[in-house]
Design an enzyme around this catalytic site. Structure first.
Site, PDB file in Angstrom:
ATOM      1  N   THR A   1       0.851  -1.190   0.000  1.00 13.03           N
ATOM      2  CA  THR A   1       0.000   0.000   0.000  1.00 13.03           C
ATOM      3  C   THR A   1       0.884   1.236   0.000  1.00 13.03           C
ATOM      4  O   THR A   1       2.058   1.164  -0.374  1.00 13.03           O
ATOM      5  CB  THR A   1      -0.991  -0.042   1.192  1.00 13.03           C
ATOM      6  N   ASN A   2       0.358   2.378   0.381  1.00  7.67           N
ATOM      7  CA  ASN A   2       1.154   3.605   0.463  1.00  7.67           C
ATOM      8  C   ASN A   2       0.599   4.461   1.599  1.00  7.67           C
ATOM      9  O   ASN A   2      -0.356   4.069   2.271  1.00  7.67           O
ATOM     10  CB  ASN A   2       1.124   4.356  -0.879  1.00  7.67           C
ATOM     11  N   ALA A   3       1.204   5.636   1.784  1.00  5.41           N
ATOM     12  CA  ALA A   3       0.912   6.431   2.992  1.00  5.41           C
ATOM     13  C   ALA A   3      -0.283   7.361   2.863  1.00  5.41           C
ATOM     14  O   ALA A   3      -0.498   8.207   3.731  1.00  5.41           O
ATOM     15  CB  ALA A   3       2.159   7.238   3.356  1.00  5.41           C
TER      16      ALA A   3
ATOM     17  N   ALA B   1      -4.400   7.521  -4.133  1.00  2.00           N
ATOM     18  CA  ALA B   1      -3.045   7.066  -4.443  1.00  2.00           C
ATOM     19  C   ALA B   1      -3.178   5.586  -4.822  1.00  2.00           C
ATOM     20  O   ALA B   1      -3.136   4.695  -3.967  1.00  2.00           O
ATOM     21  CB  ALA B   1      -2.140   7.247  -3.240  1.00  2.00           C
TER      22      ALA B   1
END
Ligand code: CTP
Length: 214
Positions: free
Chosen positions: A25-27, A92
């Site tokens: 995943t991402n932030a 995102a």
């Protein structure tokens, strides 16, 4: 009396599972997307949000479609895009997913673990096939060459406006309250916003999108 527009907003990260307990995943916190949703609602518009996994309270009077993966987000946006007036893609989206998701938890061994990934579809490129008269707004979160990279994305994905957003430092970025942004437009114009609260830039983005939609 304003004419209410239908906003479709994507928010948050996507999550690409490797096995039931691990994922890529991402932030992204999803805050920007939901603040744009609040700003559009406050201005009297209708809002639908497609969100990846986030830890936020949803605004009232908003239909929220929860998704996990980029493939699910792709499907939800494609299904809801034809009925919208303005699409704002703040999500995102993970560009890659594991080729195979293990049904069971993967146990470690001493051998090197190679994770093979394949490309996810690009949602903004896909919606172009269905486009009628929608206004399309995208985001570019960049650590360097912010404006040049954002303009390249605006042109490649044929957006009407892109929010070029500097991330990576301590002060600006995903989980913080402030953003340093420049709005870039299809006609070559730009509008530097500088450092401001995400809540304030959300209002600016909604107003600019409405102006573009005409
Ligand atoms: N986006 C999308 N579908 C994807 C990836 C991104 O629709 N599979 C959208 C994002 O929501 C954003 C815009 O495209 O509005 C730019 O996203 P970004 O991740 O910055 O750009 P990429 O096209 O993925 O380019 P790169 O990975 O080279 O930075």
């Amino acid at each position: 009396m304003i004419k209410p527009l239908k906003f479709l907003i994507s928010a948050g990260p996507t999550r690409e599972h490797i096995d039931p307990v691990r994922f890529i995943t991402n932030a992204s916190s999803g805050k920007m997307g939901f603040m744009i949703a609040e700003a559009a609602l406050a201005a009297g518009h209708q809002v639908k949000v497609v969100t990846g996994p986030v830890n936020l309270e949803y605004p009232e009077k908003t239909e929220v479609i929860e998704v996990t993966t980029a493939m699910e987000m792709h499907l939800a946006i494609m299904q809801n895009f034809p009925a919208c007036d303005v699409l704002v893609m703040t999500a995102a989206v993970c560009d890659f997913r594991p080729i195979k998701t293990s049904i069971n938890k993967i146990h470690k061994s001493d051998a090197t673990f190679i994770l093979r990934l394949e490309r996810n579809p690009d949602i903004l490129l896909s919606v172009r096939r269905l486009e009628k008269n929608q206004t399309i707004v995208g985001f570019a979160a960049e650590t360097n060459d912010v404006i040049v990279s954002a303009r390249r994305k605006l042109e490649k994905k044929r957006m009407d406006m892109i929010v070029a957003n500097e991330v990576g430092g301590k002060e600006y970025g995903f989980a913080v309250e402030h953003i340093k942004a420049t709005l870039l437009f299809k006609n070559g114009a730009d509008r530097e916003i500088g450092r401001c609260r995400k809540k304030d830039i959300a209002e600016v983005i909604v107003n600019e999108a409405i102006k573009i939609h005409g």
